[in-house]
Design a protein around this motif. Structure first.
Motif, short mmCIF file in Angstrom:
data_model
loop_
_atom_site.label_atom_id
_atom_site.label_comp_id
_atom_site.label_asym_id
_atom_site.label_seq_id
_atom_site.Cartn_x
_atom_site.Cartn_y
_atom_site.Cartn_z
N LEU A 123 -14.79 0.43 -0.64
CA LEU A 123 -14.98 -0.59 0.39
C LEU A 123 -13.99 -0.34 1.52
O LEU A 123 -12.81 -0.07 1.28
N HIS A 124 -14.49 -0.38 2.75
CA HIS A 124 -13.63 -0.35 3.93
C HIS A 124 -13.43 -1.80 4.39
O HIS A 124 -14.39 -2.50 4.67
N VAL A 125 -12.18 -2.24 4.46
CA VAL A 125 -11.87 -3.63 4.82
C VAL A 125 -11.19 -3.65 6.18
O VAL A 125 -10.10 -3.11 6.36
N ILE A 126 -11.85 -4.26 7.16
CA ILE A 126 -11.28 -4.38 8.49
C ILE A 126 -10.41 -5.62 8.51
O ILE A 126 -10.89 -6.74 8.33
N VAL A 127 -9.11 -5.43 8.73
CA VAL A 127 -8.15 -6.52 8.66
C VAL A 127 -7.53 -6.85 10.01
O VAL A 127 -6.85 -7.86 10.16
N GLY A 128 -7.72 -5.99 11.00
CA GLY A 128 -7.08 -6.20 12.30
C GLY A 128 -5.65 -5.70 12.30
O GLY A 128 -5.03 -5.49 11.26
N THR A 157 -4.07 2.50 3.66
CA THR A 157 -4.32 2.22 5.07
C THR A 157 -4.98 3.42 5.70
O THR A 157 -4.52 4.55 5.55
N GLU A 158 -6.07 3.21 6.39
CA GLU A 158 -6.80 4.31 6.99
C GLU A 158 -6.11 4.75 8.29
O GLU A 158 -5.11 4.17 8.71
N ARG A 163 -7.49 -1.08 9.27
CA ARG A 163 -8.55 -0.93 8.29
C ARG A 163 -7.96 -0.37 6.99
O ARG A 163 -7.10 0.50 7.02
N ILE A 164 -8.45 -0.88 5.86
CA ILE A 164 -7.96 -0.47 4.55
C ILE A 164 -9.12 0.08 3.73
O ILE A 164 -10.21 -0.50 3.71
N TYR A 165 -8.86 1.21 3.07
CA TYR A 165 -9.84 1.80 2.15
C TYR A 165 -9.48 1.37 0.73
O TYR A 165 -8.33 1.51 0.30
N VAL A 166 -10.45 0.82 0.01
CA VAL A 166 -10.23 0.34 -1.36
C VAL A 166 -11.13 1.12 -2.30
O VAL A 166 -12.35 1.18 -2.10
N ALA A 173 -6.67 5.85 -4.38
CA ALA A 173 -7.28 5.69 -3.06
C ALA A 173 -6.90 6.90 -2.21
O ALA A 173 -6.11 6.82 -1.29
N ASP A 174 -7.48 8.03 -2.55
CA ASP A 174 -7.20 9.28 -1.85
C ASP A 174 -8.17 9.41 -0.68
O ASP A 174 -9.37 9.65 -0.87
N MET A 175 -7.65 9.27 0.55
CA MET A 175 -8.52 9.30 1.72
C MET A 175 -9.18 10.66 1.90
O MET A 175 -10.26 10.76 2.48
#
Length: 255
Positions: A123-128, A157-158, A163-166, A173-175
């Motif tokens: 999930l990509h979470v847009i947090v601002g 953190t992307e 934005r956070i990758y979960v 969480a290896d980007m």
């Protein structure tokens, strides 16, 4: 209740849309102020021995509190639907812009449950980035990280700090191993530059698909959009009643 800041949207919106969101939050703040005033005067009346007046003011305060909850509920639903519509974010992305911290926490937990139940792996979470909060301090991001830790999920953190990758599988969480981000209009997209969010990338990021896949695309897109809309409605319906219970006595802050 803290000031929301000039923008609560992650994408371009009409002035009417922003005005409606601001109107609902302003009404909630007004009701909160009236509630607090009633409770304060109720306490003063009780202290002075006027029990009847104290009870009357207390009931008035509770009524204002219920109105505050309803306006916040409407605002949270409104901005969640606007920011998470299929034309703005991909199916593997959730946008928490404009939510109070308590709202964002509940929405994220429900979204993670939904994703796991439907076999989604990330999930990509847009947090601002906190640009519109007091002292530009991110409020939602720390709470998202806390939720991930409590659920035993690893996150990162992307490239875009907002934005956070979960990883929903329980793995790292290896980007470098993260799946390519979906473009809301179909296909895949490369990772975004620092100033862009999912849903804002240009068409040049999309990979060309084989001709036979392009012919099937309209039906696939319709199915994807219908699924995304059902997901939005499920999260909204499941989350907000619980959010309001937390907000009733909380002093809310936003990202």
């Amino acid at each position: 209740m803290s000031h929301m800041g000039p923008r609560a949207f992650n994408h371009n919106q009409s002035q009417d849309t922003e005005a409606e969101y601001d109107r609902l939050r302003d009404l909630a703040r007004q009701e909160a102020s009236k509630r607090n005033s009633c409770f304060q005067r109720s306490q003063e009346a009780y202290t002075s021995g006027d029990g009847a007046k104290a009870k009357e003011l207390s009931e008035q305060g509770k009524a204002h509190g219920r109105k505050m909850e309803e306006y916040n509920k409407q605002a949270s639903e409104f901005i969640f639907r606007e920011n998470n519509a299929e034309e703005h974010v991909a199916p593997d992305t959730i946008d928490l812009h404009g939510q109070f911290v308590e709202e964002a926490e509940e929405i994220l937990e429900e979204r993670i449950r939904y994703a796991k139940n439907h076999g989604q792996t990330h999930l990509h979470v847009i947090v601002g980035k906190g640009n519109h909060s007091a002292n530009h301090v991110q409020k939602i991001k720390p709470r998202v990280e806390q939720v991930c830790r409590e659920l035993g999920l690893q996150y990162a953190t992307e490239e875009n700090a907002g934005r956070i990758y979960v990883n929903l599988t329980g793995g790292p969480a290896d980007m470098s191993e993260a799946p390519p981000m979906h473009h809301p209009s179909g296909g895949y997209a490369q990772q975004q530059p620092h100033h862009q969010y999912p849903g804002q990338q240009s068409h040049q990021y999309q990979q060309q698909q084989p001709h036979h896949q392009q012919q099937q695309y309209p039906q696939h897109q319709q199915q994807q959009q219908e699924g995304n809309q059902n997901e939005i409605e499920q999260v909204v319906n499941a989350v907000l009643p619980r959010v309001l219970r937390k907000l009733e006595k909380a002093c809310c802050v936003v990202m």
